[in-house]
Write an enzyme that holds these catalytic residues in place. Structure first.
Site, short mmCIF file in Angstrom:
data_model
loop_
_atom_site.label_atom_id
_atom_site.label_comp_id
_atom_site.label_asym_id
_atom_site.label_seq_id
_atom_site.Cartn_x
_atom_site.Cartn_y
_atom_site.Cartn_z
N HIS A 67 1.04 -1.65 0.16
CA HIS A 67 -0.01 -0.06 -0.19
C HIS A 67 0.94 1.46 -0.21
O HIS A 67 1.86 1.41 0.64
CB HIS A 67 -0.97 -0.40 1.40
CG HIS A 67 -2.48 -1.44 1.41
ND1 HIS A 67 -2.34 -1.89 2.25
CD2 HIS A 67 -2.49 -1.91 0.41
CE1 HIS A 67 -2.96 -2.53 2.37
NE2 HIS A 67 -3.37 -2.59 1.14
N ASP A 178 -6.29 -6.15 -2.85
CA ASP A 178 -4.98 -6.41 -2.39
C ASP A 178 -4.27 -7.76 -3.65
O ASP A 178 -3.80 -7.61 -5.03
CB ASP A 178 -4.16 -7.30 -1.69
CG ASP A 178 -4.44 -5.97 -0.64
OD1 ASP A 178 -4.52 -4.81 -1.04
OD2 ASP A 178 -4.25 -5.98 0.84
#
Length: 203
Positions: A67, A178
Site C-alpha cells: 500500500h 490486494d
C-alpha cells in the site's frame, strides 16, 4: 535508541533501549528528538510529524499490501509488532532513486521489539507469521481514500521473497483489493495521467 540502515539506506531499523529487572521491562517506543537526531546522524532527512496511529490484528498467513498514498497525502510509516510476528516489506517507488523498484524485508516481532521506519515514497506491506499478530504504525499523513493505491504483492518485476512456507499451506490470505492490485509498470502508466508532475517521488 539504535538506528540501523537497511540495504535501501532510507529504510531504517529502529531498536529501542529495553530496561528489564525482576518486575518485567520498560522501553520508550518513540521519542521524536532522539529519532530525528538518529536520522540526521545517518545523513537522512527528518519526517513530517506523525498525525495518525493504526493498529491491526491478523492471523498467520495474512498478507496486507503493498500500500501507498499519492500526493498530496503520502505517508511515511514507523511500524512495529506488539504481539506475534510479521515480515515487513518496503518497496522504493521514487522515480529517479538509485534503488527504485527494489525491496527490503525485516522480521518484526514482540520478542525482538524492532521497529521499521519507511519514509514517504515507498509502498509497504507485511505478512503475518503467527496467529493474533498485532501490528501498530504511526503515519505522517492521515488516511485518504482518494489517494490510496496498491501494488501487487507478487509482481515479478519486484520479486519479493515472502516467507510463506508453513503458513496456511503456503498460500497468502489477501483482501480482494490486494489480489486485484496492479504491477509496478501498470502503476507508472496510471501515474502519468493521475499525477503529471509527481516529484520527487512517483511510481
Amino acid at each position: 535508541m539504535k538506528l540501523t540502515q537497511t540495504r535501501i539506506p532510507d529504510v531504517v531499523i529502529v531498536e529501542p533501549a529495553v530496561f528489564a529487572d525482576e518486575r518485567g521491562w520498560f522501553m520508550e517506543t518513540f521519542n521524536e528528538p532522539r529519532f530525528h537526531a538518529g536520522l540526521r546522524e545517518l545523513g537522512l532527512p527528518t519526517p513530517r510529524a506523525f498525525v495518525q496511529d493504526n493498529h491491526s490484528c491478523s492471523k498467520a498467513g495474512v498478507l496486507r499490501g503493498l500500500h501507498y498514498q499519492l500526493p498530496p497525502n503520502p505517508q511515511g510509516k514507523l511500524v512495529r509488532v506488539t504481539q506475534g510476528a510479521a515480515y515487513d516489506v518496503a518497496v522504493d517507488i521514487r522515480v529517479g532513486s538509485p534503488t527504485f523498484g527494489q525491496w527490503v524485508g525485516v522480521e518484526l516481532s514482540a520478542e525482538n521489539r524492532r521497529q521499521l521506519w519507511i519514509p514517504e515514497g515507498f509502498a509497504h506491506g507485511f505478512l503475518s507469521l503467527a496467529d493474533d499478530t498485532h501490528f501498530l504504525y504511526k503515519t505522517t499523513d492521515v488516511y485518504a481514500r482518494d489517494c490510496e493505491r496498491s501494488l501487487h504483492w507478487q509482481d515479478p518485476a519486484i520479486g519479493i521473497d515472502w516467507p510463506l512456507a508453513g503458513l496456511n499451506g503456503g498460500v497468502a490470505i489477501v483482501a480482494p483489493k490486494d489480489a486485484q492490485a496492479v504491477t509496478l509498470a501498470q502503476a507508472r502508466e496510471r501515474a502519468a495521467t493521475e499525477l503529471p508532475v509527481w516529484a520527487p517521488f512517483a511510481v
